[in-house]
Each structure stands twice: as C-alpha cells, then as structure tokens.
Design a protein around this motif. Sequence first.
Motif, short mmCIF file in Angstrom:
data_model
loop_
_atom_site.label_atom_id
_atom_site.label_comp_id
_atom_site.label_asym_id
_atom_site.label_seq_id
_atom_site.Cartn_x
_atom_site.Cartn_y
_atom_site.Cartn_z
N VAL A 3 10.02 17.22 -84.68
CA VAL A 3 9.20 18.03 -83.77
C VAL A 3 9.89 18.02 -82.42
O VAL A 3 10.25 16.96 -81.91
CB VAL A 3 7.77 17.46 -83.64
CG1 VAL A 3 6.91 18.38 -82.79
CG2 VAL A 3 7.14 17.23 -85.01
N MET A 4 10.08 19.23 -81.86
CA MET A 4 10.78 19.35 -80.58
C MET A 4 10.02 20.32 -79.67
O MET A 4 9.27 21.17 -80.15
CB MET A 4 12.20 19.89 -80.78
CG MET A 4 13.06 19.02 -81.67
SD MET A 4 14.69 19.74 -81.97
CE MET A 4 15.55 19.07 -80.58
N ASP A 5 10.27 20.20 -78.38
CA ASP A 5 9.73 21.19 -77.45
C ASP A 5 10.77 22.28 -77.22
O ASP A 5 11.90 22.21 -77.73
CB ASP A 5 9.26 20.54 -76.15
CG ASP A 5 10.38 19.95 -75.29
OD1 ASP A 5 11.57 20.26 -75.51
OD2 ASP A 5 10.05 19.19 -74.37
N GLY A 6 10.40 23.29 -76.46
CA GLY A 6 11.27 24.43 -76.23
C GLY A 6 12.54 24.11 -75.46
O GLY A 6 13.50 24.86 -75.50
N ALA A 7 12.55 22.97 -74.78
CA ALA A 7 13.73 22.54 -74.04
C ALA A 7 14.69 21.73 -74.91
O ALA A 7 15.72 21.28 -74.43
CB ALA A 7 13.31 21.73 -72.81
N GLY A 8 14.32 21.52 -76.16
CA GLY A 8 15.17 20.76 -77.06
C GLY A 8 14.93 19.26 -77.04
O GLY A 8 15.68 18.49 -77.63
N ASN A 9 13.86 18.84 -76.35
CA ASN A 9 13.53 17.42 -76.31
C ASN A 9 12.76 17.03 -77.56
O ASN A 9 11.97 17.81 -78.10
CB ASN A 9 12.67 17.11 -75.08
CG ASN A 9 13.43 17.36 -73.80
OD1 ASN A 9 14.54 16.88 -73.63
ND2 ASN A 9 12.82 18.13 -72.91
N LEU A 10 12.98 15.82 -78.03
CA LEU A 10 12.33 15.33 -79.23
C LEU A 10 10.92 14.85 -78.93
O LEU A 10 10.69 14.11 -77.96
CB LEU A 10 13.13 14.18 -79.83
CG LEU A 10 14.50 14.59 -80.36
CD1 LEU A 10 15.39 13.37 -80.52
CD2 LEU A 10 14.36 15.33 -81.66
N ILE A 11 9.97 15.27 -79.73
CA ILE A 11 8.59 14.81 -79.65
C ILE A 11 8.32 13.80 -80.75
O ILE A 11 7.67 12.78 -80.53
CB ILE A 11 7.61 16.00 -79.74
CG1 ILE A 11 7.81 16.91 -78.53
CG2 ILE A 11 6.17 15.50 -79.84
CD1 ILE A 11 7.06 18.22 -78.61
N GLU A 12 8.84 14.08 -81.94
CA GLU A 12 8.64 13.17 -83.05
C GLU A 12 9.80 13.27 -84.04
O GLU A 12 10.29 14.37 -84.29
CB GLU A 12 7.33 13.51 -83.78
CG GLU A 12 7.05 12.63 -84.98
CD GLU A 12 5.76 12.98 -85.69
OE1 GLU A 12 4.72 12.47 -85.26
OE2 GLU A 12 5.81 13.76 -86.65
N ILE A 13 10.20 12.14 -84.55
CA ILE A 13 11.15 12.08 -85.66
C ILE A 13 10.48 11.21 -86.72
O ILE A 13 10.11 10.07 -86.45
CB ILE A 13 12.50 11.44 -85.26
CG1 ILE A 13 13.18 12.23 -84.16
CG2 ILE A 13 13.40 11.31 -86.48
CD1 ILE A 13 14.46 11.58 -83.65
#
Length: 140
Positions: free
Chosen positions: A91-101
């Motif tokens: 799961v990532m945000d629009g900036a390419g940051n990871l929210i969940e792996i």
Amino acid sequence: AVTNLSAMGECMVVIDCDVIQADGGTRSAAITGGWVALHDAFQISVQSGYLEQSPLTGSCAAVSVGVVKGKTVLDLNYAEDSEAEVDMNIVMDGAGNLIEIQGAAEGAPFSRKALEQMLTLSEKGVREIIEIQEQALRHD
C-alpha cells in the motif's frame, strides 16, 4: 500523510469493503476502492457543509506482487497466488511513500534484491492505479 485528521473534527469514518468479484488481490482491491469511496464521502461532506475541508491530503492505492516461477509478477491472480514463492501486498500513497508492506515467503526465504524488485514493480502499479482513480474522480 494521506489525511489531515484534525479536519475531521469529532466524526468517525468506517469503510466496509465487500469485494464482489476478483481473481486474487481482494485486499488490494478493497483498499484501492475504499480510498475512492472515502474521497467521495468527504467531498459530499464538504459540499453539504458538514466539514469545512476534506481531510484527504493525498491518494492511496494497493497492489499485490510476488515471485512466481522465479519471476516478479504484479497483480497476482488466484492461480499465481496459489503457487507464488513470495506473496505480498503493498500500500502506497501518491507520492510513492509506503503505508503498508504485508508479505511472506511461501517456502524458501527471498533476497533483498527480490524485495527491491517487488517494491519497484509495486510502485509502478500503484502509480498507474492512482492515475485511474484520479480519472474516475474527475468524471464524477
């Protein structure tokens, strides 16, 4: 961050996702569709005057990725998922940051290189999905 929680005030949001039809990747479908539903709910709340502004500050999407027969694969279907050597949800945000792996080796351990390949492919997939989300929301 994807949200500005202080903009929600005292309200609480519950997103209940039922994936009616999918060939694997139901968690990813629920997260991706859930963000679109949340976006719409907040837009309606702003339009009706319930909220001053939408708490959403960015987008969010999810993909499934894994290693099947030695190859990195995006958006595993049911057959691929059942024989995957590695199965992950990203799961990532629009900036390419990871929210969940969330993932695991289904047999032998996997290398850091394999993880990096899966993350790179996941980012490409998430970016494509976010573009589709944005197109869908522009046509509402």
